[in-house]
Design an enzyme around this catalytic site. Sequence first.
Site, PDB file in Angstrom:
ATOM      1  N   GLU A  51       2.114  -6.699  -3.647  1.00  0.00           N
ATOM      2  CA  GLU A  51       3.403  -7.399  -3.532  1.00  0.00           C
ATOM      3  C   GLU A  51       4.113  -7.071  -2.210  1.00  0.00           C
ATOM      4  OE1 GLU A  51       2.184  -7.097  -6.487  1.00  0.00           O
ATOM      5  OE2 GLU A  51       2.704  -9.045  -7.321  1.00  0.00           O
ATOM      6  N   ASN A  74       4.586  -1.239   4.940  1.00  0.00           N
ATOM      7  CA  ASN A  74       4.996  -1.711   6.264  1.00  0.00           C
ATOM      8  C   ASN A  74       5.577  -3.118   6.209  1.00  0.00           C
ATOM      9  OD1 ASN A  74       4.372   0.574   7.639  1.00  0.00           O
ATOM     10  ND2 ASN A  74       2.587  -0.221   8.734  1.00  0.00           N
TER      11      ASN A  74
HETATM   12  C1  LIG Z   1      -5.873  -2.902  -7.182  1.00  0.00           C
HETATM   13  C2  LIG Z   1      -5.356  -4.081  -6.445  1.00  0.00           C
HETATM   14  C3  LIG Z   1      -5.026  -5.232  -7.153  1.00  0.00           C
HETATM   15  C4  LIG Z   1      -4.600  -6.380  -6.465  1.00  0.00           C
HETATM   16  N1  LIG Z   1      -4.340  -7.537  -7.179  1.00  0.00           N
HETATM   17  C5  LIG Z   1      -4.083  -8.688  -6.514  1.00  0.00           C
HETATM   18  C6  LIG Z   1      -3.948  -9.926  -7.213  1.00  0.00           C
HETATM   19  O1  LIG Z   1      -4.044  -9.979  -8.451  1.00  0.00           O
HETATM   20  N2  LIG Z   1      -3.736 -11.064  -6.506  1.00  0.00           N
HETATM   21  C7  LIG Z   1      -3.628 -11.063  -5.146  1.00  0.00           C
HETATM   22  O2  LIG Z   1      -3.435 -12.120  -4.572  1.00  0.00           O
HETATM   23  N3  LIG Z   1      -3.760  -9.895  -4.442  1.00  0.00           N
HETATM   24  C8  LIG Z   1      -3.965  -8.723  -5.092  1.00  0.00           C
HETATM   25  N4  LIG Z   1      -4.092  -7.523  -4.389  1.00  0.00           N
HETATM   26  C9  LIG Z   1      -4.074  -7.577  -2.934  1.00  0.00           C
HETATM   27  C10 LIG Z   1      -2.833  -6.968  -2.303  1.00  0.00           C
HETATM   28  O3  LIG Z   1      -1.761  -7.813  -2.479  1.00  0.00           O
HETATM   29  C11 LIG Z   1      -3.213  -6.749  -0.819  1.00  0.00           C
HETATM   30  O4  LIG Z   1      -4.075  -5.625  -0.796  1.00  0.00           O
HETATM   31  C12 LIG Z   1      -1.985  -6.555   0.046  1.00  0.00           C
HETATM   32  O5  LIG Z   1      -1.342  -7.780   0.238  1.00  0.00           O
HETATM   33  C13 LIG Z   1      -2.334  -5.952   1.427  1.00  0.00           C
HETATM   34  O6  LIG Z   1      -3.389  -6.655   2.010  1.00  0.00           O
HETATM   35  P1  LIG Z   1      -4.660  -5.878   2.637  1.00  0.00           P
HETATM   36  O7  LIG Z   1      -5.138  -4.922   1.631  1.00  0.00           O
HETATM   37  O8  LIG Z   1      -5.575  -6.929   3.151  1.00  0.00           O
HETATM   38  O9  LIG Z   1      -4.055  -5.057   3.835  1.00  0.00           O
HETATM   39  P2  LIG Z   1      -3.730  -5.598   5.310  1.00  0.00           P
HETATM   40  O10 LIG Z   1      -2.905  -6.841   5.232  1.00  0.00           O
HETATM   41  O11 LIG Z   1      -5.009  -5.684   6.061  1.00  0.00           O
HETATM   42  O12 LIG Z   1      -2.868  -4.430   5.878  1.00  0.00           O
HETATM   43  C14 LIG Z   1      -3.449  -3.215   6.400  1.00  0.00           C
HETATM   44  C15 LIG Z   1      -2.354  -2.317   6.916  1.00  0.00           C
HETATM   45  O13 LIG Z   1      -1.616  -2.985   7.953  1.00  0.00           O
HETATM   46  C16 LIG Z   1      -0.226  -2.908   7.665  1.00  0.00           C
HETATM   47  N5  LIG Z   1       0.478  -4.088   8.179  1.00  0.00           N
HETATM   48  C17 LIG Z   1       0.312  -5.373   7.832  1.00  0.00           C
HETATM   49  N6  LIG Z   1       1.179  -6.174   8.504  1.00  0.00           N
HETATM   50  C18 LIG Z   1       1.915  -5.345   9.282  1.00  0.00           C
HETATM   51  C19 LIG Z   1       2.988  -5.550  10.221  1.00  0.00           C
HETATM   52  N7  LIG Z   1       3.492  -6.771  10.447  1.00  0.00           N
HETATM   53  N8  LIG Z   1       3.497  -4.464  10.861  1.00  0.00           N
HETATM   54  C20 LIG Z   1       3.012  -3.217  10.616  1.00  0.00           C
HETATM   55  N9  LIG Z   1       2.000  -2.970   9.743  1.00  0.00           N
HETATM   56  C21 LIG Z   1       1.470  -4.009   9.096  1.00  0.00           C
HETATM   57  C22 LIG Z   1      -0.135  -2.819   6.132  1.00  0.00           C
HETATM   58  O14 LIG Z   1       1.075  -2.200   5.708  1.00  0.00           O
HETATM   59  C23 LIG Z   1      -1.343  -1.948   5.817  1.00  0.00           C
HETATM   60  O15 LIG Z   1      -0.968  -0.606   5.952  1.00  0.00           O
HETATM   61  C24 LIG Z   1      -4.461  -6.358  -5.050  1.00  0.00           C
HETATM   62  C25 LIG Z   1      -4.774  -5.177  -4.352  1.00  0.00           C
HETATM   63  C26 LIG Z   1      -5.208  -4.059  -5.024  1.00  0.00           C
HETATM   64  C27 LIG Z   1      -5.553  -2.835  -4.234  1.00  0.00           C
END
Ligand SMILES: Cc1cc2nc3c(=O)[nH]c(=O)nc-3n(C[C@H](O)[C@H](O)[C@H](O)COP(=O)(O)OP(=O)(O)OC[C@H]3O[C@@H](n4cnc5c(N)ncnc54)[C@H](O)[C@@H]3O)c2cc1C
Length: 400
Positions: free
Chosen positions: A367, A371
Amino acid sequence: MNFDLPEELVTLRDAVTDVCEKHLITGIKSFEERQEFAYPLIREMGKAGLFGAPFPEELGGSAAGFLAVSVIAEEISRLAPEFGYAMNMQSMTCPYTIYNWGTEEQARRFVPGLIAGEQIGMFALSEEGSGSDPAGSMRTVARRDGDVYRLNGSKMWITFSHATDVGVLFAKTDPHADPAHTGITAFIVQPKHFEGYSAQPIELPGLSRSLRSCTVFLDDFVVPVENRLGEEGEGFRIAMNALEYGRLTVSGRLTGLAQSALDVARNYANERIIGGKPIARFQLIQERIADATVAVEAARLMSHRVGWTMDQGRVSTRVASRAKYFATQAARLAGDVAREVLGGNALTAEYPVKKINAYIDMLTVGEGSENVQRVLIGEDSLGIKDATRHAMRNRFVGML
Ligand SMILES: Cc1cc2nc3c(=O)[nH]c(=O)nc-3n(C[C@H](O)[C@H](O)[C@H](O)COP(=O)(O)OP(=O)(O)OC[C@H]3O[C@@H](n4cnc5c(N)ncnc54)[C@H](O)[C@@H]3O)c2cc1C
């Protein structure tokens, strides 16, 4: 101003405690061993009315509102964190999004089964290369073909996607749209009715293997046109609105986890004897417990404020983001205090410290990561971008 929970919410919280103690805490164990989806337990939660708080009675809800959602999410996560996910899949990001943005017919068709726990929900936005930046990086596409859309691509991390009956899924109907977010459309998907859908579980050590997340593959997966949610191109707005409601439950869930960590640490500190006295008598331990106690209380007040703001029909973007961010910090702190106070025992299966911290880690990401919240809150605070600039939709209290 009254900071006491209304009597009916205290009664509701007691009812949640009862469901957790009677069904969920012990019930989950056999499903974990078999790595089988705990459908009967989700059904128990539905029967007890844990998912229906923000829905009208004609759809099977209790019309108890959003503060009730916060209270329920917190209590479930305090006692049975595996089931916290269900608050989104069976209540907020899936059925509430359908209720909020769908037609009357879509709401009548899909909402009652989801909030009763009879049908399993899903919210599929994230992809391998598209977590924090769904607008720019989404690759899943939907092509109109007569009376249906054909969806191709993949989604990642999607909770409950191996068991889904009805889900909300986002895809690009116009991959070349400029700005990119105007090319996204939302769909109500029914994976068990149509070919072309498969889900591959993701191994996440420390988290449930029954109530879990998967990678979803879509290969010409069919969605009837009547299952489109909102208009073509409206998907990004729908997704962002859904995440607001997701932040309500996630801040409640983090507060519940923080409380649970604090409780474990407090009990242990009172029982563990070193040098002839309980370690609770050491001032350094008291300091850590004090910090965690105050953080948990503040996280709870902020989480309740999100639900209260939604119940007033006001835009909650600012308070939801701040509450999610702060609850993350509070839970991290309480989780660390539990780790520290329990010493070696924090690593054993006898105490739930590792599990609590695994769920805290997971929720810091979902959600909107820490960051992402920092950016949103910082830009809002500095007057660069008003966090409340997008009007939210809140059909339950009739606000647009
Ligand atoms: C157990 C689990 C269940 C989940 N369930 C769902 C689900 O049901 N449906 C769904 O749609 N998603 C789901 N998610 C996905 C979750 O919403 C994403 O993991 C989340 O949006 C972050 O995306 P990412 O993991 O690709 O990280 P990334 O977007 O790749 O981010 C990597 C890092 O970069 C940082 N970052 C990103 N943008 C910026 C910025 N502008 N400035 C500084 N730092 C930044 C982030 O804070 C993070 O530390 C789930 C994730 C997990 C782990």
